[in-house]
Design a protein around this motif. Structure first.
Motif, PDB file in Angstrom:
ATOM      1  N   THR A 230       0.839  -1.201   0.000  1.00  0.00           N
ATOM      2  CA  THR A 230       0.000   0.000   0.000  1.00  0.00           C
ATOM      3  C   THR A 230       0.871   1.247   0.000  1.00  0.00           C
ATOM      4  OG1 THR A 230      -1.738  -1.165   1.213  1.00  0.00           O
ATOM      5  CG2 THR A 230      -1.819   1.236   1.220  1.00  0.00           C
ATOM      6  N   SER A 231       1.911   1.220   0.795  1.00  0.00           N
ATOM      7  CA  SER A 231       2.821   2.360   0.860  1.00  0.00           C
ATOM      8  C   SER A 231       3.493   2.602  -0.489  1.00  0.00           C
ATOM      9  CB  SER A 231       3.881   2.102   1.934  1.00  0.00           C
ATOM     10  OG  SER A 231       4.831   3.124   1.949  1.00  0.00           O
ATOM     11  N   ARG A 232       3.931   1.536  -1.126  1.00  0.00           N
ATOM     12  CA  ARG A 232       4.595   1.659  -2.436  1.00  0.00           C
ATOM     13  C   ARG A 232       3.612   2.186  -3.482  1.00  0.00           C
ATOM     14  NH1 ARG A 232       7.072  -3.478  -3.483  1.00  0.00           N
ATOM     15  NH2 ARG A 232       8.687  -2.727  -2.106  1.00  0.00           N
ATOM     16  N   ARG A 233       2.387   1.673  -3.462  1.00  0.00           N
ATOM     17  CA  ARG A 233       1.372   2.109  -4.425  1.00  0.00           C
ATOM     18  C   ARG A 233       1.064   3.589  -4.240  1.00  0.00           C
ATOM     19  NH1 ARG A 233      -3.934   2.643  -3.915  1.00  0.00           N
ATOM     20  NH2 ARG A 233      -3.993   1.478  -1.979  1.00  0.00           N
ATOM     21  N   CYS A 234       0.908   4.011  -2.991  1.00  0.00           N
ATOM     22  CA  CYS A 234       0.627   5.420  -2.723  1.00  0.00           C
ATOM     23  C   CYS A 234       1.797   6.302  -3.147  1.00  0.00           C
ATOM     24  CB  CYS A 234       0.312   5.636  -1.248  1.00  0.00           C
ATOM     25  SG  CYS A 234      -1.302   5.020  -0.748  1.00  0.00           S
ATOM     26  N   SER A 235       3.011   5.802  -2.934  1.00  0.00           N
ATOM     27  CA  SER A 235       4.194   6.553  -3.340  1.00  0.00           C
ATOM     28  C   SER A 235       4.218   6.747  -4.851  1.00  0.00           C
ATOM     29  CB  SER A 235       5.447   5.819  -2.877  1.00  0.00           C
ATOM     30  OG  SER A 235       6.595   6.489  -3.307  1.00  0.00           O
ATOM     31  N   LEU A 236       3.891   5.689  -5.583  1.00  0.00           N
ATOM     32  CA  LEU A 236       3.842   5.800  -7.042  1.00  0.00           C
ATOM     33  C   LEU A 236       2.735   6.753  -7.480  1.00  0.00           C
ATOM     34  CD1 LEU A 236       4.428   2.083  -8.081  1.00  0.00           C
ATOM     35  CD2 LEU A 236       6.018   4.007  -8.338  1.00  0.00           C
ATOM     36  N   GLN A 237       1.595   6.722  -6.794  1.00  0.00           N
ATOM     37  CA  GLN A 237       0.509   7.634  -7.135  1.00  0.00           C
ATOM     38  C   GLN A 237       0.942   9.084  -6.915  1.00  0.00           C
ATOM     39  OE1 GLN A 237      -2.768   6.275  -4.712  1.00  0.00           O
ATOM     40  NE2 GLN A 237      -3.661   5.139  -6.405  1.00  0.00           N
ATOM     41  N   ILE A 238       1.627   9.339  -5.810  1.00  0.00           N
ATOM     42  CA  ILE A 238       2.087  10.696  -5.520  1.00  0.00           C
ATOM     43  C   ILE A 238       3.070  11.152  -6.596  1.00  0.00           C
ATOM     44  CG2 ILE A 238       3.432  12.121  -3.917  1.00  0.00           C
ATOM     45  CD1 ILE A 238       0.551  11.573  -3.000  1.00  0.00           C
ATOM     46  N   ASP A 239       3.970  10.262  -7.002  1.00  0.00           N
ATOM     47  CA  ASP A 239       4.913  10.605  -8.079  1.00  0.00           C
ATOM     48  C   ASP A 239       4.160  10.982  -9.358  1.00  0.00           C
ATOM     49  OD1 ASP A 239       7.123  10.167  -6.492  1.00  0.00           O
ATOM     50  OD2 ASP A 239       7.550   8.173  -7.313  1.00  0.00           O
ATOM     51  N   ASP A 240       3.137  10.205  -9.691  1.00  0.00           N
ATOM     52  CA  ASP A 240       2.340  10.497 -10.886  1.00  0.00           C
ATOM     53  C   ASP A 240       1.612  11.828 -10.739  1.00  0.00           C
ATOM     54  OD1 ASP A 240       3.155   8.134 -12.036  1.00  0.00           O
ATOM     55  OD2 ASP A 240       1.331   7.030 -11.509  1.00  0.00           O
TER      56      ASP A 240
ATOM     57  N   MET B 290      -5.707  13.443  -0.503  1.00  0.00           N
ATOM     58  CA  MET B 290      -6.517  12.272  -0.193  1.00  0.00           C
ATOM     59  C   MET B 290      -5.652  11.007  -0.165  1.00  0.00           C
ATOM     60  SD  MET B 290      -9.963  13.151  -2.395  1.00  0.00           S
ATOM     61  CE  MET B 290     -10.415  11.443  -2.507  1.00  0.00           C
ATOM     62  N   THR B 291      -4.718  10.896  -1.099  1.00  0.00           N
ATOM     63  CA  THR B 291      -3.829   9.737  -1.156  1.00  0.00           C
ATOM     64  C   THR B 291      -2.937   9.693   0.086  1.00  0.00           C
ATOM     65  OG1 THR B 291      -3.836   9.781  -3.569  1.00  0.00           O
ATOM     66  CG2 THR B 291      -2.059   8.561  -2.516  1.00  0.00           C
ATOM     67  N   LEU B 292      -2.386  10.835   0.472  1.00  0.00           N
ATOM     68  CA  LEU B 292      -1.536  10.889   1.653  1.00  0.00           C
ATOM     69  C   LEU B 292      -2.334  10.581   2.919  1.00  0.00           C
ATOM     70  CD1 LEU B 292       0.674  13.996   0.835  1.00  0.00           C
ATOM     71  CD2 LEU B 292       1.411  11.609   0.977  1.00  0.00           C
ATOM     72  N   SER B 293      -3.545  11.078   2.981  1.00  0.00           N
ATOM     73  CA  SER B 293      -4.415  10.791   4.121  1.00  0.00           C
ATOM     74  C   SER B 293      -4.703   9.303   4.211  1.00  0.00           C
ATOM     75  CB  SER B 293      -5.715  11.582   3.995  1.00  0.00           C
ATOM     76  OG  SER B 293      -6.585  11.255   5.039  1.00  0.00           O
ATOM     77  N   SER B 294      -4.945   8.684   3.073  1.00  0.00           N
ATOM     78  CA  SER B 294      -5.187   7.252   3.035  1.00  0.00           C
ATOM     79  C   SER B 294      -3.963   6.479   3.499  1.00  0.00           C
ATOM     80  CB  SER B 294      -5.541   6.832   1.604  1.00  0.00           C
ATOM     81  OG  SER B 294      -5.600   5.442   1.481  1.00  0.00           O
ATOM     82  N   LEU B 295      -2.799   6.929   3.111  1.00  0.00           N
ATOM     83  CA  LEU B 295      -1.554   6.284   3.520  1.00  0.00           C
ATOM     84  C   LEU B 295      -1.370   6.404   5.032  1.00  0.00           C
ATOM     85  CD1 LEU B 295       1.085   4.880   2.819  1.00  0.00           C
ATOM     86  CD2 LEU B 295       2.075   7.129   2.367  1.00  0.00           C
ATOM     87  N   GLU B 296      -1.645   7.574   5.589  1.00  0.00           N
ATOM     88  CA  GLU B 296      -1.521   7.772   7.018  1.00  0.00           C
ATOM     89  C   GLU B 296      -2.484   6.876   7.787  1.00  0.00           C
ATOM     90  OE1 GLU B 296      -2.114  11.934   7.563  1.00  0.00           O
ATOM     91  OE2 GLU B 296      -0.107  12.464   6.859  1.00  0.00           O
ATOM     92  N   THR B 297      -3.684   6.727   7.264  1.00  0.00           N
ATOM     93  CA  THR B 297      -4.691   5.895   7.916  1.00  0.00           C
ATOM     94  C   THR B 297      -4.280   4.425   7.930  1.00  0.00           C
ATOM     95  OG1 THR B 297      -6.426   7.425   7.218  1.00  0.00           O
ATOM     96  CG2 THR B 297      -7.125   5.221   7.876  1.00  0.00           C
ATOM     97  N   THR B 298      -3.737   3.946   6.832  1.00  0.00           N
ATOM     98  CA  THR B 298      -3.356   2.533   6.751  1.00  0.00           C
ATOM     99  C   THR B 298      -2.086   2.235   7.542  1.00  0.00           C
ATOM    100  OG1 THR B 298      -2.160   2.898   4.678  1.00  0.00           O
ATOM    101  CG2 THR B 298      -4.426   2.121   4.513  1.00  0.00           C
TER     102      THR B 298
END
Length: 50
Positions: free
Chosen positions: A4-14, A40-48
């Motif tokens: 999940t962390s890696r996916r969110c990181s890639l989303q942030i890069d995009d 929203m993506t960062l918030s989701s990452l913090e929650t998980t």
């Protein structure tokens, strides 16, 4: 959790790439939309990660 962390990181890069493009184009509305989605993506990452 690592996936999940890696996916969110890639989303942030995009999103950052898209934000740079929106800035170059001068599209303020698109910039706000991208920023909101990044938040929203960062918030989701913090929650998980809790």
């Amino acid at each position: 959790m690592k996936t999940t962390s890696r996916r969110c990181s890639l989303q942030i890069d995009d999103y950052l790439d898209l934000l740079n493009l929106a800035i170059q184009l001068g599209d303020v509305k698109w910039q706000r939309e991208i920023t909101r989605k990044m938040e929203m993506t960062l918030s989701s990452l913090e929650t998980t990660s809790k």
